[in-house]
Motif scaffolding. Structure first.
Motif, mmCIF file in Angstrom:
data_model
loop_
_atom_site.group_PDB
_atom_site.id
_atom_site.type_symbol
_atom_site.label_atom_id
_atom_site.label_comp_id
_atom_site.label_asym_id
_atom_site.label_seq_id
_atom_site.Cartn_x
_atom_site.Cartn_y
_atom_site.Cartn_z
ATOM 1 N N TYR A 54 0.826 -1.195 0.000
ATOM 2 C CA TYR A 54 0.000 0.000 0.000
ATOM 3 C C TYR A 54 0.869 1.258 0.000
ATOM 4 O O TYR A 54 0.447 2.314 -0.453
ATOM 5 N N HIS A 55 2.066 1.136 0.507
ATOM 6 C CA HIS A 55 3.054 2.208 0.442
ATOM 7 C C HIS A 55 3.607 2.326 -0.971
ATOM 8 O O HIS A 55 3.677 3.420 -1.544
ATOM 9 N N SER A 56 3.988 1.185 -1.546
ATOM 10 C CA SER A 56 4.588 1.188 -2.886
ATOM 11 C C SER A 56 3.642 1.743 -3.938
ATOM 12 O O SER A 56 4.072 2.450 -4.859
ATOM 13 N N ARG A 57 2.364 1.419 -3.827
ATOM 14 C CA ARG A 57 1.381 1.852 -4.830
ATOM 15 C C ARG A 57 1.406 3.355 -5.054
ATOM 16 O O ARG A 57 1.230 3.825 -6.177
ATOM 17 N N VAL A 58 1.619 4.105 -3.999
ATOM 18 C CA VAL A 58 1.567 5.559 -4.096
ATOM 19 C C VAL A 58 2.968 6.155 -4.195
ATOM 20 O O VAL A 58 3.273 6.921 -5.104
ATOM 21 N N CYS A 59 3.827 5.759 -3.274
ATOM 22 C CA CYS A 59 5.143 6.382 -3.163
ATOM 23 C C CYS A 59 5.984 6.171 -4.416
ATOM 24 O O CYS A 59 6.746 7.052 -4.826
ATOM 25 N N TYR A 60 5.822 5.013 -5.057
ATOM 26 C CA TYR A 60 6.695 4.700 -6.188
ATOM 27 C C TYR A 60 6.154 5.210 -7.520
ATOM 28 O O TYR A 60 6.693 4.891 -8.571
ATOM 29 N N GLN A 61 5.102 6.011 -7.473
ATOM 30 C CA GLN A 61 4.742 6.816 -8.635
ATOM 31 C C GLN A 61 5.613 8.076 -8.674
ATOM 32 O O GLN A 61 5.796 8.689 -9.731
ATOM 33 N N VAL A 62 6.118 8.430 -7.495
ATOM 34 C CA VAL A 62 6.910 9.652 -7.320
ATOM 35 C C VAL A 62 8.400 9.347 -7.434
ATOM 36 O O VAL A 62 9.151 10.094 -8.055
ATOM 37 N N TYR A 63 8.796 8.249 -6.813
ATOM 38 C CA TYR A 63 10.194 7.831 -6.826
ATOM 39 C C TYR A 63 10.380 6.679 -7.817
ATOM 40 O O TYR A 63 9.499 5.837 -7.971
ATOM 41 N N GLU A 64 11.571 6.624 -8.442
ATOM 42 C CA GLU A 64 11.868 5.561 -9.395
ATOM 43 C C GLU A 64 13.084 4.759 -8.953
ATOM 44 O O GLU A 64 13.948 5.245 -8.216
ATOM 45 N N SER A 65 13.172 3.540 -9.471
ATOM 46 C CA SER A 65 14.298 2.659 -9.198
ATOM 47 C C SER A 65 15.190 2.555 -10.425
ATOM 48 O O SER A 65 14.809 2.946 -11.534
ATOM 49 N N LEU A 66 16.367 2.002 -10.252
ATOM 50 C CA LEU A 66 17.269 1.783 -11.378
ATOM 51 C C LEU A 66 16.671 0.803 -12.375
ATOM 52 O O LEU A 66 16.852 0.921 -13.584
ATOM 53 N N VAL A 67 15.943 -0.176 -11.852
ATOM 54 C CA VAL A 67 15.357 -1.237 -12.667
ATOM 55 C C VAL A 67 13.867 -1.279 -12.384
ATOM 56 O O VAL A 67 13.430 -1.120 -11.244
#
Length: 537
Positions: A54-67
């Protein structure tokens, strides 16, 4: 035609809903605002503080990973354009050029080095993914090198969901270390964010809403499958009836967790579309095997769950078929396996469950020295479908004299209890990647602060299993590695640190004119979210 159940539930929530959504959202000014309702709040915007869906669903629209992953859930370049192993114990990643953070500053190798080191530091809940990393260093302005204590053939897989932060921004706001979520720490990164992703944080009100705005400078716009949504409002609506009424009446355009009892009725709603797929994750029941005396139990001086026979008795007492068919309305599949067959090395034959057999459960309890059973508290998050399952399991366990009291808690109380290993018996879910080691390490490895056993909820410890998991991490041959995965899963099935329960049929409900890509990990990528041309949501 709506079912009478849908109409009743909509009418009962309608008055509250109109007031609530109006206060939370207001009237969207443009046709490309989409409102998404879910029962869960992301809890924090610190990208390394939590490892929760539930954290990843929102937060990782803003932050990106290398892969990252593509629409078919296959690995693809993110902020790294390419990668290769330059020695048995070193990988190099060529970073994408011309990327800027939301505050306009450029993304570079120094930020990547900082971010990976930050993710490795306690109390980061992402540290388990980087176990075995010894150093992270800058080679040149485009190249990052990760050195390992031993070979790791699948390191790139482990970098999915390891977001990149701005080193300068983090230092300026004194968030060089991740938030201590379990310690309820408040930092600037909890309610503020500065990533490179396709959407940027406009505002976050915990347990109420998060508003994301399209990042016009994102490097990835222009692809053939890009979405066209300018603003996404994530609404936390814990009430099933309220979420359902919001969707049917048009106050929201999408619900990622529609009430399970109403999914059948939603299929008949002409204005709605349902997306469904089998979850790569699953639910478990974990035992306290840490304390010598089981907390909150009428058994004194002993912990019954340290005895394999008692753990087997719990397994035999649970009618997973009944739970899947009746409680979850057929939107789940019972499993005896501990990882989905979508995970590399997990075999279909491992999915066979121990039989439902209450008589066998009672016999095992008596053989273990508990002919009259014992009492225990079952912890569960207070989400309707999970509470319903926990209530059913509590009744089944009580029938074999494991007298079970259900304790439901909100997410901000439940998840710290899970990650600190402070529950006697706990129902929880885990979503793996397609690589097995990170999950096996997180769930079954002996816990320590370095990132081993981060989500080993019962603090189970077995040196033989630890050795198998450790050997898998450093095995460079993928064929042998897959065989080792199967060996570990068989070991876990024999020793039962947890009971596997079921995998859900993931269901998203949305307006007909909304298009989305559904991954099997229940995560939505807003970069592909689209409103059909010529229509408003």
């Amino acid at each position: 035609m709506r079912s009478s159940c849908l109409v009743s539930r909509q009418q009962s929530a309608r008055g509250l809903l109109l007031v609530l959504v109006a206060l939370l959202v207001g009237n969207p000014a443009n046709a490309t605002t989409i409102r998404i309702a879910t029962a869960f709040d992301p809890q924090t915007m610190d990208p390394h503080a939590l490892a929760l869906l539930y954290h990843s669903r929102v937060c990782y629209q803003v932050y990106e990973s290398l892969v990252t992953r593509d629409e078919q859930f296959k690995l693809e370049p993110g902020l790294a354009l390419s990668w290769q192993a330059v020695s048995p114990t070193a990988w190099r990643f060529k970073l994408r050029q011309g990327v800027v953070f939301h505050d306009g500053t450029p993304f570079g190798v120094d930020d990547a080095v900082f971010s990976l080191r930050r993710a490795m530091q306690p109390p980061s809940q992402r540290a388990f993914q980087l176990k075995g990393v010894t150093t992270v260093r800058k080679v040149d302005e485009q190249t990052l090198e990760i050195a390992l204590e031993a070979p790791d053939a699948v390191l790139p897989e482990k970098l999915v969901f390891l977001p990149m932060m701005s080193k300068a921004w983090s230092e300026r706001h004194k968030v060089e270390l991740p938030q201590d979520f379990n310690g309820k720490q408040e930092t600037y990164a909890v309610r503020n964010a500065n990533g490179t992703g396709p959407y940027q944080l406009d505002r976050y009100e915990p347990d109420v809403k998060a508003v994301l705005k399209r990042n016009a400078r994102w490097w990835g716009w222009g692809g053939r499958n890009n979405g066209n949504v300018d603003e996404v409002v994530w609404l936390t609506l814990r009430s099933d009836a309220t979420r359902l009424a919001a969707l049917v009446s048009g106050e929201v355009e999408m619900v990622l967790d529609p009430p399970i009892p109403d999914v059948g009725g939603l299929k008949n709603e002409s204005a709605l579309t349902l997306l469904q797929t089998t979850d790569i994750g699953q639910q478990y029941l974990a035992f306290d095997q840490w304390h010598d005396e089981l907390p909150e139990s009428d058994v004194k001086g002993r912990n019954p769950f340290k005895d394999l026979r008692v753990r087997q008795a719990v397994y035999h007492a649970l009618n997973a078929d009944l739970v899947a068919k009746k409680v979850l309305r057929g939107l789940a599949t019972p499993t005896g396996g501990f990882l989905s067959t979508l995970v590399d090395g997990s075999l279909p034959e491992l999915d066979r469950r121990l039989p439902y057999d209450p008589a066998r459960a009672k016999a095992l309890l008596a053989d273990a020295g508990y002919p009259n059973g014992f009492s225990v508290t079952l912890d569960c998050v207070n989400v309707a479908w999970r509470e319903a399952v926990c209530q059913a399991m509590a009744a089944m366990l009580t029938q074999v004299n494991i007298r079970t009291t259900l304790r439901s808690s909100p997410t901000n109380q439940f998840f710290p209890k899970l990650s600190t290993g402070s529950a006697s018996l706990v129902e929880f879910g885990w979503t793996p990647t397609t690589e097995a080691w990170a999950s096996l390490n997180a769930l079954f490895r002996t816990w320590d602060r370095s990132g081993l056993g981060t989500f080993n909820a019962g603090r189970y410890s077995n040196p033989k299993l630890d050795a198998l998991i450790d050997a898998m991490r450093v095995e460079p041959d993928l064929t042998r590695r897959r065989a080792m995965v199967a060996t570990v899963l068989r070991f876990v099935a024999d020793d039962l640190p947890m009971v596997p329960l079921y995998r859900r049929t993931l269901t998203w409900a949305m307006k007909k004119n909304v298009r989305a890509v559904q991954w099997p990990n229940d995560t939505i990528e807003l970069r592909w979210l689209r409103v059909q041309s010529g229509a408003s949501p």
